[in-house]
Structures are given as structure tokens and as C-alpha cells.
Motif scaffolding. Structure first.
Motif, short mmCIF file in Angstrom:
data_model
loop_
_atom_site.label_atom_id
_atom_site.label_comp_id
_atom_site.label_asym_id
_atom_site.label_seq_id
_atom_site.Cartn_x
_atom_site.Cartn_y
_atom_site.Cartn_z
N THR A 270 37.52 -100.20 92.86
CA THR A 270 37.04 -98.79 92.67
C THR A 270 35.82 -98.64 91.82
N PRO B 203 39.45 -97.01 86.91
CA PRO B 203 38.63 -97.57 87.69
C PRO B 203 38.49 -99.00 87.56
N LEU C 223 40.90 -89.37 89.00
CA LEU C 223 40.52 -90.22 89.90
C LEU C 223 40.99 -89.77 91.45
N ALA D 114 35.18 -93.58 92.87
CA ALA D 114 36.34 -93.25 92.12
C ALA D 114 36.54 -91.51 92.04
#
Length: 569
Positions: free
Chosen positions: A354, A386, A341, A324
Motif C-alpha cells: 500500500t 500503509p 484508508l 492508500a
């Protein structure tokens, strides 16, 4: 005199020489600030990185860029580039993209060609940088504890056997005792024309290639990052008497050493190499780990070369895992007020996972915290959160004391000191997930990347750590959070949902997946999904009854640094 190029397409192979002459303000030595005298609507768009270069660099500046085409073959693309005074450096045939070098002005001259659909500048990336396997309960999958071990359909304990894992990173110390028996192939990217390496960016603007160095697989000679990451995925613990093992110590490693000067170009080459040579790998590559990315908050671009190659690799049945990111330049993961991110971490394509950085506090607890440096998404934009959390804080794994990254913190045990280091970051979280994916593919070879992501998210452990969960718009019936994604990776829960056999209990659980593997290499054209027979995973795991602690032979020998491991359930 302005000469506008005749509009042609590569599909017809009509490539008459064409040149675009820009206004005087675009002469050599000046920045591209004015509008070219060609209708804007007719020009191929620029990537953000290319647009930035156009705004700051003179027309005569040496430059390299990915030129996206609407089709054709490599020879046709090369001919058109040559007509514009450019040098084709690398063709990515699987996605109709060629990396070309020359001047910035010559590259911009391609915008009027109808066969050119996008111009994208290369950009540099950065690496995001043992109780972890207990926190995810990976050890339960292959240990006689808490209902484990789990077994595949042939009766083998799950350890990743028969699954290929590609690690795109700085390289690997393939001579490390924990990795030496795990190497399938080791490749090293080299710039074949050293004089074409930019002294400013460190990027190679000439032809480069991956050299097979499996016979002497020491490719991580300037960093150590890739060696550490590889050990988390599949290190077998030889140098520590089994104490520091990876998640899938029976899997096969395919290492792509792209060096310390990591960038989109070298990583695109790695993905393209996997796609082109997919059928030559035995066992097949089923998951790729990517512990790197670009600056916090960089926008995801579905049209860039790396996104196209990611989708092409997914079509082969390969799951892709990205880190991430480690927050902003100060290592601050944020509060959700803004997006921190990496761009690749926001790829919404099913099968791209992720990883956020979970801290198990060194005790293997499943109720730890998210590391403060782990990149958070912006609250309210759930599509960019994420996907999953996995241990990434203070992870001890394979290293070499002679390498820079490995000198950060060497394990303070005399016998093991040269072989291991303890490092933190989402770089360490993503290989935990990659290893877990290898276990799932061993247990159920017919799973698709979409199903793999689905079951891992649906069975994740929802640890608290202050923030709540919300509905996941990309996973019907699922939940997510801006910092943790669906929660902590829970491998036994995923295996239970798939109806995988376990020694510690007599299972009456009806599998939610009844899939027969179609055999490796079924999908060879890179466009169609894998053909799977049987019933696909329906996204709703069957309930698993509460279990009690199962003490079996060997429980008393669990490593001292994993208190409570025998009680995990």
C-alpha cells in the motif's frame, strides 16, 4: 406455502430446482426488513454492500451480485442460477464466483443453497488522484551518479527490461510518444449489451469482455488518469528529451482500460483475465498497479471476490500495489484518530503493498513531508497502516491535453504542453512503487512477492515529518507508522540489500539473496508459491557503508528542476 430448498452442493452436482419464498413484508415494492422463514444459521452470509441493498431496495429491484460457490464448474453454477430465475453474466472460474443478474429477491433466494457461500453486491470505486524519481533514487539505478547505475546479472542497466507491468486504470493513450514503444497489450472493457447499463449507477449488468485493442491502443478517451499513471511507471521521456521519465522506462506495459465508471466488477474481470491468460504474456506480468479504491475507512473483506482474485494472482508470483487513498470526501488524510484508508489498502496478504503520498517539496529531498491528503491509518492498529511512502505530490507525467484529468495542470513549457500534466494523489505514489518492483524483478527474477515487500520495507528511508515509528507486527524486526508506513521508498538501498552490482563502487557486500530464477511460468496452477532455488531473503539487509558523492560524466547535465540530484546517496 413456504418451500425450503433441498440442501445441495455443486461438488456433487445435485442441483434440483429450489425456490425460497419469503414472508409478505418482502414483496415487490417493499424493503427487506424482516427475517426470511429459513433458519438464519443455514443462510449464506451477505457482504456489507449486499446487506445495505437488502435494507433499502424492494424485492423486485433489478440487481447484480457476485455469487460465491464452494466449487463446481461454470456450467453447474450457471444451471443453479438459471433455476433461480437469474442470468449468469460472468464466471470467475479461478475463484469459483459468478456474477449474476436478476431481481434482488431472486438473488436472496440463493442463500439457502449450501453450495452458495457468500453473496456480494458490486460497488463503485474511485481513482485517487519531476523530481519524484530522484527522491526515491530511482534515477540512481540507471544513471552514473551516486554509485549508479545498477546492473542485472547480464550486465544491463536496470530499467525494468524483461518485466511486465499491468496497470488497471481508466485506460492509456498508447499513441503517446513516451508510451508507444512500451505497450505489450492494451485491453478495453466493453459492455456487450449496452441496454443493461444502469442509468443510476453506470454499472453494466450484462455480459462484458476485454477487447484487445493493441493495434490502436488509445483506450483512455474519457479521463487521462491511466495515461498519467502509466507514464510514472514506465514512460521513457521521448516527448521531453528524457526529462520526464518513469521509474522503469524499459518495462513492458499491459494496460487494462476499465473506464471512468470503475467498480469491483470491471476490476475483478481485469484480475481474472490476467490469471486466466498468465502464460500468454511475454514478458510475464510481475507487478500490477491499482491507483483506485473505495471510500475512506471502508473495512477490508477477505471474503469478497476481489480479495480472492488478489490472492490467486499473488500465487502466480505477481506483486500487487494499491494506493492508500486520498483521505475523506474533503481530501483530509486525517490525524490517526480514525481509519481513512481504502479497503484494498488494508489487505494484509504478504506481497500486497500500500502506497502513501510523500511530498518531496519539488527538490528531490528525502526529508520532505507526507501530503495532507494521504490517507492515514488509525493509531494503534498497525496491521492497517500503509506499507510504504512514495512521491505523489505534484508529479509530472504523460498526459493528453484533450482529456479532462490532464487539463488540471498542463506543464507550462510550450513544446511539451500537450504531452504532460502535473497531478497529485496516492494515485501517483503507487506507480512509483510498481516501477521500483519492476527494477527489483529485473535484478533478481526469482524474488517472490513476499520477499519484494519485505526488502522494500526493510530498506525504506525513515524520514521524520513529526510522527514516530513503531514495531511492525507484520514484519519481524521492522518498523512502521500510521501515516508513512515503513518510510520512503529507497531503490538503491533495496538493490544494495540484494547485492546487486553497481558501477560506482567496488562492492564487497555479500548479497542477502542468492536466488536463481526458476524461469517464467513455473507456477501455472495458481495455488502454489513460486519454486525458488537458492537462499531466500532473510529479512535483515546487510549494512551498507557510507558513500561519498560520485561525479561522473553527464552529472552537469542533470535537469535543473532536480537540485542536489548529483549528491543523492
Amino acid at each position: 406455502m413456504i418451500r425450503v430448498p433441498r440442501r445441495t452442493t455443486l461438488s456433487t452436482l445435485a442441483m434440483a430446482t429450489a425456490v425460497v419464498t419469503f414472508s409478505a413484508s418482502m414483496a415487490v415494492g417493499t424493503a427487506y426488513a424482516s427475517t426470511p422463514l429459513v433458519t438464519v444459521a443455514s443462510l449464506a452470509p451477505l457482504s456489507p454492500s449486499m446487506a445495505s441493498a437488502v435494507a433499502t431496495l424492494p424485492a423486485g429491484a433489478p440487481f447484480g451480485a457476485f455469487v460465491h460457490f464452494d466449487g463446481g464448474d461454470a456450467a453447474a453454477r450457471a444451471a443453479l442460477l438459471t433455476d433461480h430465475g437469474l442470468q449468469p453474466a460472468r464466471d470467475f472460474a479461478s475463484v469459483d464466483v459468478t456474477f449474476a443478474t436478476g431481481t434482488l429477491g431472486a438473488l436472496l433466494g440463493l442463500r439457502g443453497e449450501s453450495s452458495v457461500t457468500y453473496l456480494e453486491a458490486d460497488r463503485k470505486l474511485q481513482y485517487f488522484g519531476e523530481s519524484g524519481t530522484w527522491a526515491t533514487r530511482a534515477r540512481v539505478a540507471r544513471t552514473a551518479v551516486a554509485n549508479g547505475p545498477y546492473r542485472d546479472t547480464t550486465g544491463r542497466v536496470l530499467d525494468g527490461t524483461g518485466v511486465g507491468v499491468a496497470v488497471v486504470d481508466s485506460g492509456v493513450d498508447g499513441l503517446h510518444p513516451d508510451l508507444a514503444k512500451r505497450i505489450g497489450k492494451a485491453y478495453k472493457v466493453v459492455c456487450t449489451t449496452p441496454g443493461l447499463i444502469s442509468t443510476t449507477t453506470g454499472l453494466c449488468f450484462g455480459p462484458s469482455q476485454f477487447v484487445d485493442v493493441t493495434a490502436a491502443p488509445f483506450t483512455d478517451n474519457t479521463g487521462g488518469h491511466g495515461t498519467h499513471v502509466s507514464g510514472i511507471v514506465l514512460g521513457d521521456g521521448t516527448a521531453s528529451n528524457g526529462t520526464y521519465q518513469g521509474v522503469a522506462p524499459g518495462a513492458t506495459l499491459y494496460s487494462y482500460g476499465v473506464g471512468e465508471a470503475i467498480n469491483i466488477f470491471t476490476n475483478a474481470e481485469a484480475f481474472d483475465h490476467m490469471i486466466t491468460n498468465y502464460n500468454t504474456f511475454t514478458p510475464r506480468i510481475k507487478v500490477v498497479n491499482n491507483s483506485y479504491g473505495d471510500a475512506a475507512g471502508t473495512a477490508y473483506d477477505p471474503n469478497d471476490v476481489f480479495s480472492k482474485l488478489t490472492r490467486a494472482l499473488l500465487a502466480k508470483g505477481v506483486t500487487i500495489v494499491f494506493a492508500a487513498g486520498n483521505g475523506d470526501s474533503n481530501g483530509d488524510g486525517g490525524t490517526g484518530a480514525d481509519d481513512r484508508l481504502s479497503s484494498t489498502a488494508k489487505d494484509p496478504t504478504p506481497g500486497v503493498i500500500t502506497a502513501a503520498n510523500y511530498d518531496d517539496l519539488g527538490t528531490a529531498t528525502r526529508n520532505g513531508v507526507l501530503d495532507s491528503s494521504s490517507s492515514r491509518g488509525r493509531k494503534g492498529t498497525a496491521v492497517n497502516y500503509p506499507d510504504l511512502s512514495a512521491p505523489g505530490a505534484n508529479i509530472t507525467s504523460t498526459c493528453n491535453a484533450a482529456l479532462p484529468v490532464c487539463r488540471l495542470e498542463i506543464v507550462p513549457t510550450t513544446a511539451w504542453a500537450p504531452r504532460y500534466a502535473t497531478i497529485s494523489g496516492t494515485s501517483m505514489a503507487s506507480p512509483h512503487i510498481a516501477g521500483a518492483v519492476a527494477l527489483l524483478y529485473q535484478a533478481r527474477p526469482g524474488l517472490t512477492p513476499t520477499q519484494v515487500e519485505d526488502v522494500l520495507q526493510d530498506t525504506a528511508y525513515r524520514f521524520g515529518d513529526a510522527t514516530s515509528y513503531e514495531a511492525d507486527p507484520q514484519n519481524t524486526g521492522g518498523a512502521t507508522s500510521f501515516d508513512k508506513g515503513a518510510g520512503l521508498l529507497d531503490i538503491p538501498a533495496a538493490l544494495d540489500a540484494l547485492g546487486v552490482a553497481a558501477d560506482g563502487r567496488v562492492s564487497t557486500l555479500a548479497p542477502t539473496v542468492a536466488i536463481t530464477s526458476p524461469g517464467e511460468g513455473t507456477d501455472n496452477d495458481g495455488t502454489a508459491p513460486l519454486q525458488v532455488t537458492g537462499s531466500a531473503y532473510d529479512g535483515v539487509p546487510a549494512p551498507v557503508a557510507a558513500t561519498t558523492k560520485v561525479l561522473a560524466a553527464g552529472d552537469d547535465d542533470l535537469p535543473a528542476q532536480t537540485p542536489g540530484a548529483a549528491d543523492l546517496r
